[in-house]
Design a protein around this motif. Sequence first.
Motif, PDB file in Angstrom:
ATOM      1  N   ARG A  91       0.830  -1.205   0.000  1.00  0.00           N
ATOM      2  CA  ARG A  91       0.000   0.000   0.000  1.00  0.00           C
ATOM      3  C   ARG A  91       0.867   1.259   0.000  1.00  0.00           C
ATOM      4  N   LEU A  92       1.952   1.218  -0.725  1.00  0.00           N
ATOM      5  CA  LEU A  92       2.844   2.374  -0.778  1.00  0.00           C
ATOM      6  C   LEU A  92       2.306   3.380  -1.779  1.00  0.00           C
ATOM      7  N   LYS A  93       2.211   4.599  -1.355  1.00  0.00           N
ATOM      8  CA  LYS A  93       1.733   5.623  -2.272  1.00  0.00           C
ATOM      9  C   LYS A  93       2.906   6.199  -3.044  1.00  0.00           C
ATOM     10  N   ALA A  94       2.585   6.834  -4.143  1.00  0.00           N
ATOM     11  CA  ALA A  94       3.531   7.673  -4.880  1.00  0.00           C
ATOM     12  C   ALA A  94       4.609   6.914  -5.637  1.00  0.00           C
ATOM     13  N   VAL A  95       4.640   5.570  -5.560  1.00  0.00           N
ATOM     14  CA  VAL A  95       5.669   4.849  -6.307  1.00  0.00           C
ATOM     15  C   VAL A  95       5.477   5.081  -7.806  1.00  0.00           C
ATOM     16  N   GLY A  96       4.193   5.148  -8.209  1.00  0.00           N
ATOM     17  CA  GLY A  96       3.878   5.346  -9.624  1.00  0.00           C
ATOM     18  C   GLY A  96       4.505   6.602 -10.195  1.00  0.00           C
ATOM     19  N   LEU A  97       4.643   7.582  -9.347  1.00  0.00           N
ATOM     20  CA  LEU A  97       5.227   8.851  -9.761  1.00  0.00           C
ATOM     21  C   LEU A  97       6.623   8.645 -10.342  1.00  0.00           C
ATOM     22  N   PHE A  98       7.345   7.666  -9.796  1.00  0.00           N
ATOM     23  CA  PHE A  98       8.721   7.443 -10.212  1.00  0.00           C
ATOM     24  C   PHE A  98       8.862   6.248 -11.142  1.00  0.00           C
ATOM     25  N   LEU A  99       7.857   5.381 -11.117  1.00  0.00           N
ATOM     26  CA  LEU A  99       7.961   4.144 -11.878  1.00  0.00           C
ATOM     27  C   LEU A  99       7.268   4.244 -13.236  1.00  0.00           C
ATOM     28  N   LEU A 100       6.066   4.823 -13.245  1.00  0.00           N
ATOM     29  CA  LEU A 100       5.325   4.873 -14.507  1.00  0.00           C
ATOM     30  C   LEU A 100       6.082   5.625 -15.606  1.00  0.00           C
ATOM     31  N   PRO A 101       6.814   6.701 -15.269  1.00  0.00           N
ATOM     32  CA  PRO A 101       7.596   7.339 -16.337  1.00  0.00           C
ATOM     33  C   PRO A 101       8.617   6.395 -16.982  1.00  0.00           C
ATOM     34  N   VAL A 102       9.180   5.464 -16.194  1.00  0.00           N
ATOM     35  CA  VAL A 102      10.117   4.490 -16.771  1.00  0.00           C
ATOM     36  C   VAL A 102       9.381   3.628 -17.792  1.00  0.00           C
ATOM     37  N   VAL A 103       8.169   3.163 -17.389  1.00  0.00           N
ATOM     38  CA  VAL A 103       7.349   2.345 -18.283  1.00  0.00           C
ATOM     39  C   VAL A 103       7.019   3.132 -19.552  1.00  0.00           C
ATOM     40  N   TRP A 104       6.619   4.376 -19.334  1.00  0.00           N
ATOM     41  CA  TRP A 104       6.239   5.239 -20.451  1.00  0.00           C
ATOM     42  C   TRP A 104       7.408   5.390 -21.422  1.00  0.00           C
ATOM     43  N   ALA A 105       8.594   5.652 -20.866  1.00  0.00           N
ATOM     44  CA  ALA A 105       9.768   5.866 -21.710  1.00  0.00           C
ATOM     45  C   ALA A 105      10.090   4.609 -22.519  1.00  0.00           C
ATOM     46  N   LEU A 142      10.633 -10.577 -15.704  1.00  0.00           N
ATOM     47  CA  LEU A 142      10.256 -10.460 -14.298  1.00  0.00           C
ATOM     48  C   LEU A 142      11.400  -9.872 -13.481  1.00  0.00           C
ATOM     49  N   SER A 143      12.624 -10.329 -13.772  1.00  0.00           N
ATOM     50  CA  SER A 143      13.771  -9.817 -13.032  1.00  0.00           C
ATOM     51  C   SER A 143      13.923  -8.316 -13.254  1.00  0.00           C
ATOM     52  N   TYR A 144      13.884  -7.907 -14.512  1.00  0.00           N
ATOM     53  CA  TYR A 144      14.048  -6.487 -14.822  1.00  0.00           C
ATOM     54  C   TYR A 144      12.897  -5.682 -14.231  1.00  0.00           C
ATOM     55  N   GLY A 145      11.702  -6.278 -14.228  1.00  0.00           N
ATOM     56  CA  GLY A 145      10.553  -5.586 -13.646  1.00  0.00           C
ATOM     57  C   GLY A 145      10.773  -5.314 -12.167  1.00  0.00           C
ATOM     58  N   ALA A 146      11.211  -6.347 -11.436  1.00  0.00           N
ATOM     59  CA  ALA A 146      11.440  -6.184  -9.999  1.00  0.00           C
ATOM     60  C   ALA A 146      12.551  -5.173  -9.751  1.00  0.00           C
ATOM     61  N   LEU A 147      13.604  -5.220 -10.581  1.00  0.00           N
ATOM     62  CA  LEU A 147      14.720  -4.300 -10.370  1.00  0.00           C
ATOM     63  C   LEU A 147      14.315  -2.864 -10.703  1.00  0.00           C
ATOM     64  N   ALA A 148      13.403  -2.701 -11.679  1.00  0.00           N
ATOM     65  CA  ALA A 148      12.910  -1.353 -11.988  1.00  0.00           C
ATOM     66  C   ALA A 148      12.160  -0.787 -10.788  1.00  0.00           C
ATOM     67  N   VAL A 149      11.357  -1.642 -10.128  1.00  0.00           N
ATOM     68  CA  VAL A 149      10.631  -1.181  -8.944  1.00  0.00           C
ATOM     69  C   VAL A 149      11.619  -0.803  -7.844  1.00  0.00           C
ATOM     70  N   SER A 150      12.666  -1.621  -7.662  1.00  0.00           N
ATOM     71  CA  SER A 150      13.652  -1.295  -6.617  1.00  0.00           C
ATOM     72  C   SER A 150      14.333   0.036  -6.939  1.00  0.00           C
ATOM     73  N   PHE A 151      14.526   0.298  -8.225  1.00  0.00           N
ATOM     74  CA  PHE A 151      15.126   1.577  -8.647  1.00  0.00           C
ATOM     75  C   PHE A 151      14.226   2.747  -8.224  1.00  0.00           C
ATOM     76  N   ALA A 152      12.912   2.629  -8.522  1.00  0.00           N
ATOM     77  CA  ALA A 152      11.985   3.715  -8.171  1.00  0.00           C
ATOM     78  C   ALA A 152      11.980   3.939  -6.657  1.00  0.00           C
ATOM     79  N   LEU A 153      11.994   2.833  -5.893  1.00  0.00           N
ATOM     80  CA  LEU A 153      11.977   2.958  -4.436  1.00  0.00           C
ATOM     81  C   LEU A 153      13.261   3.610  -3.927  1.00  0.00           C
ATOM     82  N   ALA A 154      14.378   3.281  -4.577  1.00  0.00           N
ATOM     83  CA  ALA A 154      15.655   3.872  -4.159  1.00  0.00           C
ATOM     84  C   ALA A 154      15.659   5.375  -4.426  1.00  0.00           C
ATOM     85  N   VAL A 155      15.125   5.772  -5.577  1.00  0.00           N
ATOM     86  CA  VAL A 155      15.050   7.203  -5.892  1.00  0.00           C
ATOM     87  C   VAL A 155      14.179   7.910  -4.857  1.00  0.00           C
TER      88      VAL A 155
END
Lengths: 279, 454
Positions: A91-105, A142-155
Amino acid sequence: MGIYEDLAFSGAFAAYTIAILLTVWGFAARHDAVSRFASYVTIFGWVMNTLALILRTLGAGRLPLSNGFEFLVAFAWGIVLFYLWLQYRYRLKAVGLFLLPVVWALLAYAAVEIPETQKAITPLMPALKSNWLSVHVSTAILSYGALAVSFALAVMYLIKERISRNQNTSSVLYRNLPGEDILEESCYRFITVGFFLLSMVIISGAIWAEQAWGSYWSWDPKETWSLITWLIYGACLHVRQTYGWRGRRSSIIAIIGFAAVLFTFFGVNYWLVGLHSYA
Amino acid sequence: MSGDKSWLTKFRSMKTGLILVLAIILASIAGTILPQQGLHGLTGRWYSLLQLDDVFHSWWYVTLLALAALNLMACSFYRLKNLTQRREETKPLLESSQLDKLQEKQAFVLTGPCHVTGDRIINLLTSRGYETWYDRPEPGKWRIGAEQGRLHLWASLITHFSFLVIMLGVLTGAVFGFQSSINAPVGAVFGLDSIPGSGVAPGREDFKLRVDDFRIERYADSTPAGYYSQVTIIREGQAEKTATIAVNSPLEYNGVKFYQASYGEAIKVDIMGTDGMVIDSGLVLYGQRFAIPGTEYSVSASSQLSAPHPDGSTESFGRQVIYAVFQGNQPESMGRTSLATPIKIGNEDKTVSFVEIVPYTGLLVKKDPGVPLIWLGSFFLLVGMGISFFMRPHRLWLVLQQEGSEIAVLIGGISKNRFMLADSIKSLSHDIQRGASTGVWKVSDKEMLLNGNI
């Protein structure tokens, strides 16, 4: 690309675009209903994304995992899958703010930069005709997907930490970002999942290479870069465990790690030449 | 003991390991960026000294890998020593006051007799995979301890030892294996003795391979769909088995693997005496020279489609052979000829004729007894990592205290993963309270099966 697949692809792209705008709005205005709506739009986009992959599977008679375009669409799909799971689980808020732009790009790149010849469904070259193709590439997604999420969380962690160091706790960004503890902890969890899957990617790739090329490791640029990525994340987990490098320092390593992931995919394909030239 | 650490302690430290890993990362990046072909001049000298044209097999890169392996080995053995010398672990039980000091805890009140509830809770914990221990220091009081994920202690060790297995596999392959290739025209029969590097002495091979056919299948748009070599294994003059070798589908026989690697065309050559009778014949492979027996001459040849005739007739449209004749290592003459047209060789009284074009298949021949070790190591790597990452070791303690008709319950625990621990305590508390209030205690399916409830 068939007309329906094209529609589904465009639908996913449009939905992700709208979801980004809604996420920004919901975040800035602290409007929960808008944020929730943004999640629904993201789910819709993901369904469209799934549909695009299914249609391509039907069109090609095989899983759509055999060239750069197909991989990018699946990569975006994998990131959103983990994003939705994260939303549900933590239930983490705001992750999309940093993750969806990666998907979009990624999807924008797929739409604009990839030549039409790659978007067309082409028959598989002999080296790709193997059951290991689906194992190898789907674990990679799946691996890259999980690592992308970890990237957004780190940012997010770095931003939150920076603001709290400046004691600017009244800023919108600070108040709306999740706590540092949960960011750091969930970032670590996603790294472990991504790292485990990355090991599977490398091992399945080695098994396949042994079957197709007669050698489980050839120091091909793609192989080497996947090893570099793996070593970076491995080092990240070790310093976290042993030296207690948490928070700032482990977040920076997580970001470097994801940069290596992206280079393994894009950089190696466009700047370095090797056996792995299809995707 | 002096304050200075011994060199061994320093060497097996994680710091050394991490420095080595960093060096490997940087060297690997260099290896993918530097052009991996020889350069000339000054850079060329540095290139060759540091073997920068083949970074991944250079002496210094291999040294780095070997040092990292030694570091890993030393560190793993040290861990193993520590783990086996661990004293039998005590299983402590905590008092309420101690439980109160733990970071994650939860307290609630149940109704009912303590001895029933205590048993139920232990059952519940066991069914959730906990190892439990308890005592009843006084009537109406239970102290329970529970632990999950003890295997976790071994996870890191399994992971690190799996690398040693992988490295052993690499070493085994390097010492006992070989890799080579052969271009075999359709119809050719060859044994391992003709494969360079196989270590099989001439005439000592166990079996021979005959290439019966080679074909390329194509998609409608003429891109290749598959390359297939039909082969027969011949043992003591008898055909033992036939197989089709294709990309992604090698043939394994007697520990030797044959892979479809390339293909091409060879030219069959006849050698004729003055009377025009064929004395000998053989195959000229692309890029190789064919020695003419009994002379110091050799020929090389390749074929190409001849240009259409200017008058437009298609008759002359066919294959032409471009050939070169060598005397010793010196080129003597070269030219262009049609198939089956004799050409004279130097001053010898022999002529050669390129009679037909024969397709050949390029097979990679490989023996690597280390491969099973690589897969075994990879398997344990995943097992070890899986336990490390997905098993969440933690300990829980409970104290039950009867107070009249009520039981005060206190649950607390320790773990490296606080969020997971909080989750576990929350869900356990939830199940206990629900079980106590409804009388239906949730146990796992396995437990119900054992009790004959399913």
